[in-house]
Design a protein around this motif. Sequence first.
Motif, mmCIF file in Angstrom:
data_model
loop_
_atom_site.group_PDB
_atom_site.id
_atom_site.type_symbol
_atom_site.label_atom_id
_atom_site.label_comp_id
_atom_site.label_asym_id
_atom_site.label_seq_id
_atom_site.Cartn_x
_atom_site.Cartn_y
_atom_site.Cartn_z
ATOM 1 N N UNK A 120 -20.681 52.195 81.366
ATOM 2 C CA UNK A 120 -19.825 51.498 80.297
ATOM 3 C C UNK A 120 -20.325 49.960 80.539
ATOM 4 N N UNK A 121 -20.145 48.994 79.712
ATOM 5 C CA UNK A 121 -20.814 47.845 79.671
ATOM 6 C C UNK A 121 -20.208 46.849 78.485
ATOM 7 N N UNK A 122 -20.147 45.618 78.595
ATOM 8 C CA UNK A 122 -19.746 44.732 77.609
ATOM 9 C C UNK A 122 -21.315 44.311 77.024
ATOM 10 N N UNK A 123 -21.312 44.341 75.795
ATOM 11 C CA UNK A 123 -22.628 44.324 75.001
ATOM 12 C C UNK A 123 -22.630 43.346 73.988
ATOM 13 N N UNK A 124 -23.786 42.449 74.092
ATOM 14 C CA UNK A 124 -23.814 41.336 73.199
ATOM 15 C C UNK A 124 -25.345 41.430 72.726
#
Length: 220
Positions: A120-124
């Motif tokens: 899981x990750x914060x994606x931009x």
Amino acid sequence: METGMISATTAATTTTNKTATAKNALDKDGFLKLLVAQLKNQDPTGAGQDPNQMVQQLTSFSSLEQSQQTNTLLTGLQTQTAGLFQAQTAGLVGKTVKVDGSGFNLKSGQATMNLELASAANVTVTVRDATGNVVATLPQGHLNRGASTLAWDGKDASGTPLPDGAYKVEVSATGDDGKAVSFRTSLTLKVDAVTFKDNGIYLASGGNIFSLADVLEITA
């Protein structure tokens, strides 16, 4: 002009190949003539003759003949296999494939790209045009581990629709601990044509060319 250059190159290549073939044929024929002449002019039962040497010479003759036949058969099999493989690959036209790579192929205000996260990750996502200028920044928020589809409506930061075409994409993925998360990107495309060139096989889709080796998945 281009046709003339291709013809000249082809002629030079053909001449070179004929020369190489002639040289190889001369070497082979020369060996056979010398061996046959030696076999005709020696008596294996005569004084000073070595029967073992005679047997070795006969064995060499037989081995050479078998090797030539094997090479001929292998060349034929290779040609048949290549033709069969090309025919099978042509069946990919019209198929949907998933290809290793990244980018947005914008068409009529729609573009998508596949993303697979190791965790899981914060994606931009940062979108750049052909000249490298940033045209849009797309925060994706927190995405779960596994496969996701990233979509773009083709608009820049001010909401202005951009022209259709290929756009570069940069992905930033960080976990809750701030550390980078590994990921893999891919594109889902429909195959328009199959090209055979430079001893390789390439697929075409909407003006994009990619190697068959980059295909990760094929669907109907």
